[in-house]
Design an enzyme around this catalytic site. Structure first.
Site, PDB file in Angstrom:
ATOM      1  N   LYS A   1       0.828  -0.993  -0.036  1.00 58.17           N
ATOM      2  CA  LYS A   1      -0.070   0.140  -0.113  1.00 58.17           C
ATOM      3  C   LYS A   1       0.816   1.316  -0.044  1.00 58.17           C
ATOM      4  O   LYS A   1       0.595   2.277  -0.339  1.00 58.17           O
ATOM      5  CB  LYS A   1      -0.789  -0.036   1.201  1.00 58.17           C
ATOM      6  CG  LYS A   1      -2.068  -1.097   1.037  1.00 58.17           C
ATOM      7  CD  LYS A   1      -3.204  -1.055   2.086  1.00 58.17           C
ATOM      8  CE  LYS A   1      -4.275  -2.067   1.863  1.00 58.17           C
ATOM      9  NZ  LYS A   1      -3.876  -3.223   1.942  1.00 58.17           N
TER      10      LYS A   1
HETATM   11  C1  LIG Z   1      -4.434  -4.392   1.234  1.00 58.93           C
HETATM   12  C2  LIG Z   1      -3.469  -5.678   1.079  1.00 58.93           C
HETATM   13  C3  LIG Z   1      -4.033  -6.824   0.135  1.00 58.93           C
HETATM   14  C4  LIG Z   1      -5.214  -6.674  -0.790  1.00 58.93           C
HETATM   15  O1  LIG Z   1      -4.913  -5.694  -1.744  1.00 58.93           O
HETATM   16  P1  LIG Z   1      -6.503  -5.420  -2.676  1.00 58.93           P
HETATM   17  O2  LIG Z   1      -5.893  -4.085  -3.398  1.00 58.93           O
HETATM   18  O3  LIG Z   1      -7.307  -4.742  -1.335  1.00 58.93           O
HETATM   19  O4  LIG Z   1      -7.052  -6.459  -3.253  1.00 58.93           O
HETATM   20  C5  LIG Z   1      -3.105  -7.892   0.152  1.00 58.93           C
HETATM   21  N1  LIG Z   1      -2.182  -8.175   0.735  1.00 58.93           N
HETATM   22  C6  LIG Z   1      -1.707  -7.087   1.900  1.00 58.93           C
HETATM   23  C7  LIG Z   1      -0.485  -7.155   2.565  1.00 58.93           C
HETATM   24  C8  LIG Z   1      -2.390  -5.918   1.973  1.00 58.93           C
HETATM   25  O5  LIG Z   1      -1.987  -4.861   2.766  1.00 58.93           O
END
Ligand SMILES: *Cc1c(COP(=O)(O)O)cnc(C)c1O
Length: 468
Positions: free
Chosen positions: A112
């Site tokens: 993120k």
């Molecule tokens: C947010 C997150 C996901 C999921 O990603 P999306 O874009 O919501 O599909 C997967 N793994 C981790 C570690 C995350 O923080």
């Protein structure tokens, strides 16, 4: 570049307005009116570029008319300059035609950061230009909160309030939020669960007088700028395994569908992608949908991969809009059906189209632990719970062994130390820049699960900061 809403009933906006608006006024999600594309020669020319150069190249068409190339370059250089090491997104070979793209070298060790670090700086840039300020309020069960706080800390135009359920996030996750002592960062530990946090945030957004008075905004994953920031690493990885001369496949541990949708965007922009695989934990709404064509939500269950514990994938709406040839009317009908009956079913033609590009698999916690243990024993490589699900799904669902499969590793194993250690026998260490996390001073405010308490805390704090 102009942006339109999936629901077809909101004004067309330029990039800067889309950034600040988030959700469209008609309840839809914004996406570009047309997809910008690159020729093979243009993609080939990216081969020798740095990550920041590729990022500028890929993102420039999306901000055209709202942000200059010089400003975009500055923002991108600042963003990826804070990442650990020389390469923000290293590609590691795991096996024959199998790779891991490490997306955990940002400040909070999760993918993120790649979008939120960019988003924070972009917000700052646009707000400064307009002489405006924002109050960001969000609820988190872990990862998003810390990434958002790191992205907004010390930005004069932004105050950020993040609610987490007291005692219900892991210690690493809590400390990643509460040890940020910047004056504009306000952590609220709510005496309740994640749903209480989320309901409080929703109520604040529904309170129009409050929303306007404090210039409320969100950084959740439906913001277009987050998708845009994630398209870059699909190009980056593909270039290393043969693009534009050969195709590549990606496998993505999926929750809200934002990450894998960014891959779809890269595909639309001209990148030759053979296949997408989505990996889920026990919250497998997408996997059931791919199998049956029926979208039906269930109650969320807690798993060892908490960032994928979702009831419905909010970004999937963008993908449906595309698969429906951008027919807003058809999309509205499905969303309306979902709202009233809690489910909808798509046509065979729709499902065939989806399946020509995408496949998926689910893994429960026990299977996920086995994956982590086996892969570590065989290769020495340690995956976190989310990333392991991606690798596992890629293995069982890949269509062509000759096409390189790139698994997106979305979190550092040290973010989920207990599950990783139980699965592998190895205690994953935090990287050096976070090694004193457990000794750092924390700051947070514990509040009762009461809308009025939260609202008045925010108002008092903003007054103290001369923002209200
Ligand atoms: C947010 C997150 C996901 C999921 O990603 P999306 O874009 O919501 O599909 C997967 N793994 C981790 C570690 C995350 O923080």
């Amino acid at each position: 570049m102009k942006y339109i809403s999936t629901r077809g009933n909101a004004p067309k906006l330029a990039f800067d307005d889309v950034l600040l608006t988030g959700l469209a006024r008609d309840g839809g999600l914004y996406l570009p009116e047309t997809w910008p594309t690159f020729s093979s020669a243009e993609i080939a020319a990216m081969k020798d570029m740095s990550y920041t150069d590729v990022a500028v190249q890929v993102m420039l068409p999306f901000v055209e008319g709202a942000v200059s190339e010089t400003d975009l370059r500055q923002i991108v250089e600042d963003t990826y300059g804070v990442f650990d090491g020389d390469d923000p997104a290293p590609l590691v070979k795991l096996g024959e035609n199998e790779y891991v793209l490490e997306l955990f070298h940002g400040p909070t060790l999760a993918f993120k950061d790649y979008a939120l670090q960019f988003l924070g700086r972009m917000f700052d840039h646009i707000l400064t230009k307009r002489g405006a300020t924002l109050t960001i309020v969000g609820a988190t069960s872990g990862d998003t909160g810390s990434a958002a706080i790191e992205a907004c800390r010390d930005r004069e135009n932004i105050e950020i309030f993040i609610l987490h359920p007291e005692g219900k996030v892991s210690e690493v996750q809590r400390r990643q939020m509460t040890t940020v002592l910047s004056d504009n960062v306000h952590n609220i530990a709510l005496k309740g669960n994640f749903d209480d946090c989320q309901n409080t945030v929703k109520a604040l957004f529904a309170d129009e007088e409050f929303r306007d008075a404090v210039h409320l905004s969100a950084v959740n994953s439906i913001n277009w700028a987050r998708i845009m920031g994630q398209v870059v690493y699909y190009f980056w990885a593909a270039l290393k395994v043969g693009a534009p001369d050969a195709p590549v496949s990606f496998t993505v541990p999926t929750g809200n569908f934002g990450n894998v949708f960014a891959g779809y965007v890269a595909n639309q922009m001209g990148l030759d992608i053979n296949q997408f695989v989505v990996g889920s934990n026990a919250n497998d709404i997408l996997i059931r949908f791919i199998k049956s064509g029926r979208m039906q939500s269930k109650d969320v269950v807690e798993t060892s991969s908490p960032s994928m514990d979702i009831q419905i994938s909010s970004n999937f709406e963008r993908f449906m809009f595309e698969l429906l040839d951008r027919d807003s009317g058809a999309l509205n009908n499905l969303m309306e059906e979902f709202k009233t009956t809690g489910q909808f079913t798509v046509s065979d033609a729709f499902l065939d189209r989806l399946k020509s590009k995408m496949d998926g698999e689910r893994f429960n916690d026990e299977e996920t632990a086995k994956l982590i243990g086996n892969i570590h024993a065989k290769t020495g490589y340690l995956l976190d719970t989310h990333s392991a699900i991606g690798v596992g799904a890629g293995r069982v669902r890949r269509w062509d062994q000759n096409v390189p499969m790139v698994a997106l590793a979305t979190a550092h194993p040290a973010k989920f130390p207990d599950a990783v250690e139980a699965a592998s026998g190895v205690h994953p260490a935090l990287p050096a820049f976070l090694s004193d996390l457990y000794e750092r001073e924390e700051r947070l405010h514990t509040l009762d699960n009461s809308y009025d308490h939260v609202k008045s805390y925010i108002e008092t704090t903003l007054k103290g900061r001369n923002k209200l």
